[in-house]
Design a protein around this motif. Sequence first.
Motif, mmCIF file in Angstrom:
data_model
loop_
_atom_site.group_PDB
_atom_site.id
_atom_site.type_symbol
_atom_site.label_atom_id
_atom_site.label_comp_id
_atom_site.label_asym_id
_atom_site.label_seq_id
_atom_site.Cartn_x
_atom_site.Cartn_y
_atom_site.Cartn_z
ATOM 1 N N VAL A 141 0.881 -1.055 0.409
ATOM 2 C CA VAL A 141 -0.121 0.031 -0.263
ATOM 3 C C VAL A 141 0.526 1.402 0.578
ATOM 4 O O VAL A 141 0.363 2.333 -0.232
ATOM 5 C CB VAL A 141 -1.205 0.297 0.932
ATOM 6 N N PHE A 142 2.062 0.782 0.405
ATOM 7 C CA PHE A 142 3.157 2.451 1.216
ATOM 8 C C PHE A 142 3.607 2.465 -0.356
ATOM 9 O O PHE A 142 4.568 3.255 -0.628
ATOM 10 C CB PHE A 142 3.736 2.445 1.800
ATOM 11 N N LEU A 143 3.494 2.270 -1.045
ATOM 12 C CA LEU A 143 4.513 1.916 -2.376
ATOM 13 C C LEU A 143 4.315 3.020 -3.404
ATOM 14 O O LEU A 143 3.671 1.965 -4.428
ATOM 15 C CB LEU A 143 4.926 0.339 -2.896
ATOM 16 N N GLY A 144 4.112 4.282 -3.590
ATOM 17 C CA GLY A 144 3.456 4.540 -4.172
ATOM 18 C C GLY A 144 2.090 5.716 -4.559
ATOM 19 O O GLY A 144 2.265 5.578 -5.699
ATOM 20 N N ARG A 145 1.577 4.369 -4.180
ATOM 21 C CA ARG A 145 0.027 4.874 -4.449
ATOM 22 C C ARG A 145 -1.101 6.478 -5.030
ATOM 23 O O ARG A 145 -0.720 6.141 -2.929
ATOM 24 C CB ARG A 145 -1.006 3.399 -4.672
ATOM 25 N N ALA A 146 -1.402 7.230 -4.932
ATOM 26 C CA ALA A 146 -2.032 8.257 -4.116
ATOM 27 C C ALA A 146 -2.970 8.059 -4.102
ATOM 28 O O ALA A 146 -3.059 8.978 -2.933
ATOM 29 C CB ALA A 146 -1.414 8.994 -5.316
ATOM 30 N N GLU A 147 -3.692 7.313 -4.636
ATOM 31 C CA GLU A 147 -5.635 6.659 -4.401
ATOM 32 C C GLU A 147 -5.360 5.811 -4.375
ATOM 33 O O GLU A 147 -4.857 4.828 -4.656
ATOM 34 C CB GLU A 147 -6.477 7.650 -5.718
ATOM 35 N N LEU A 148 -6.667 5.800 -3.702
ATOM 36 C CA LEU A 148 -7.050 5.086 -3.275
ATOM 37 C C LEU A 148 -8.601 4.042 -2.553
ATOM 38 O O LEU A 148 -9.370 4.746 -2.725
ATOM 39 C CB LEU A 148 -6.365 3.897 -1.861
ATOM 40 N N ASP A 149 -9.272 2.667 -3.320
ATOM 41 C CA ASP A 149 -10.093 1.952 -3.150
ATOM 42 C C ASP A 149 -10.554 1.141 -2.322
ATOM 43 O O ASP A 149 -9.628 -0.083 -2.727
ATOM 44 C CB ASP A 149 -10.963 1.771 -4.620
ATOM 45 N N ALA B 11 10.107 13.476 12.018
ATOM 46 C CA ALA B 11 9.612 12.463 12.388
ATOM 47 C C ALA B 11 7.919 13.310 12.315
ATOM 48 O O ALA B 11 6.216 12.260 13.090
ATOM 49 C CB ALA B 11 9.930 11.847 13.373
ATOM 50 N N SER B 12 7.317 14.261 13.353
ATOM 51 C CA SER B 12 6.341 14.875 13.676
ATOM 52 C C SER B 12 6.027 15.098 12.692
ATOM 53 O O SER B 12 4.173 14.969 13.010
ATOM 54 C CB SER B 12 6.588 16.326 14.503
ATOM 55 N N LEU C 243 5.854 5.044 2.165
ATOM 56 C CA LEU C 243 6.828 4.009 3.072
ATOM 57 C C LEU C 243 8.242 4.783 4.195
ATOM 58 O O LEU C 243 8.708 4.617 4.723
ATOM 59 C CB LEU C 243 7.393 3.075 2.429
ATOM 60 N N ASP C 244 8.679 5.332 3.446
ATOM 61 C CA ASP C 244 10.055 6.253 3.335
ATOM 62 C C ASP C 244 9.535 6.664 5.092
ATOM 63 O O ASP C 244 10.150 7.465 6.509
ATOM 64 C CB ASP C 244 10.844 6.960 2.708
ATOM 65 N N ALA C 245 8.507 7.720 5.043
ATOM 66 C CA ALA C 245 8.481 8.806 6.053
ATOM 67 C C ALA C 245 7.847 8.047 7.128
ATOM 68 O O ALA C 245 8.197 8.157 8.472
ATOM 69 C CB ALA C 245 7.225 9.534 5.965
ATOM 70 N N ILE C 246 6.815 6.917 7.121
ATOM 71 C CA ILE C 246 6.890 5.737 8.613
ATOM 72 C C ILE C 246 7.712 5.009 9.432
ATOM 73 O O ILE C 246 7.629 4.964 9.874
ATOM 74 C CB ILE C 246 5.296 4.738 8.102
ATOM 75 N N GLU C 247 8.508 4.704 8.406
ATOM 76 C CA GLU C 247 9.756 3.991 8.729
ATOM 77 C C GLU C 247 10.519 4.659 9.164
ATOM 78 O O GLU C 247 11.201 4.683 10.319
ATOM 79 C CB GLU C 247 10.814 3.008 7.203
ATOM 80 N N TYR C 248 10.736 6.138 8.389
ATOM 81 C CA TYR C 248 11.817 7.148 9.430
ATOM 82 C C TYR C 248 11.322 6.602 11.037
ATOM 83 O O TYR C 248 11.700 7.588 12.048
ATOM 84 C CB TYR C 248 12.162 8.468 9.244
ATOM 85 N N LEU C 249 9.409 7.511 10.776
ATOM 86 C CA LEU C 249 9.212 7.317 12.514
ATOM 87 C C LEU C 249 9.459 6.745 12.866
ATOM 88 O O LEU C 249 9.533 6.710 14.301
ATOM 89 C CB LEU C 249 7.374 8.079 11.735
ATOM 90 N N GLU C 250 8.992 5.495 12.034
ATOM 91 C CA GLU C 250 9.001 4.352 13.595
ATOM 92 C C GLU C 250 10.559 4.499 14.524
ATOM 93 O O GLU C 250 10.487 4.346 15.367
ATOM 94 C CB GLU C 250 8.531 3.070 12.892
#
Length: 119
Positions: free
Chosen positions: A45-53, A94-95, A105-112
Amino acid sequence: MMSLLVLVAFMSTNSDAQDQNARSIMLNHVKQAEAQMKAEFGPKVFLGRAELDGPHGHETIGQAWARVLIAAGAPATVRGREELAKKAGLDPQASMAYAAPLANLDAIEYLETELEKAH
């Protein structure tokens, strides 16, 4: 003078404990939200998709991320999430990953990583 030093040491320790507690709470929110995103939209899900159904209709990945983060217990407003991130002592990057309705993915991994540093 001695009592002042003890008070300052206590306040510092108490502040560190609050930071640690906030980080632990936030890490729990992020891990639950990440698992929910993957359950709803698949493991990539975090690999490049901007819109989701998905089960909640059409939404941007940022809208979906904010929704599942809030469902996991994060404050409902951006301001509330910013305040919790500040309480946790996170750096601006991170904030932003925690507070803003963004998701990659990068932002979430950095935050974790930042949240786990104090664990």
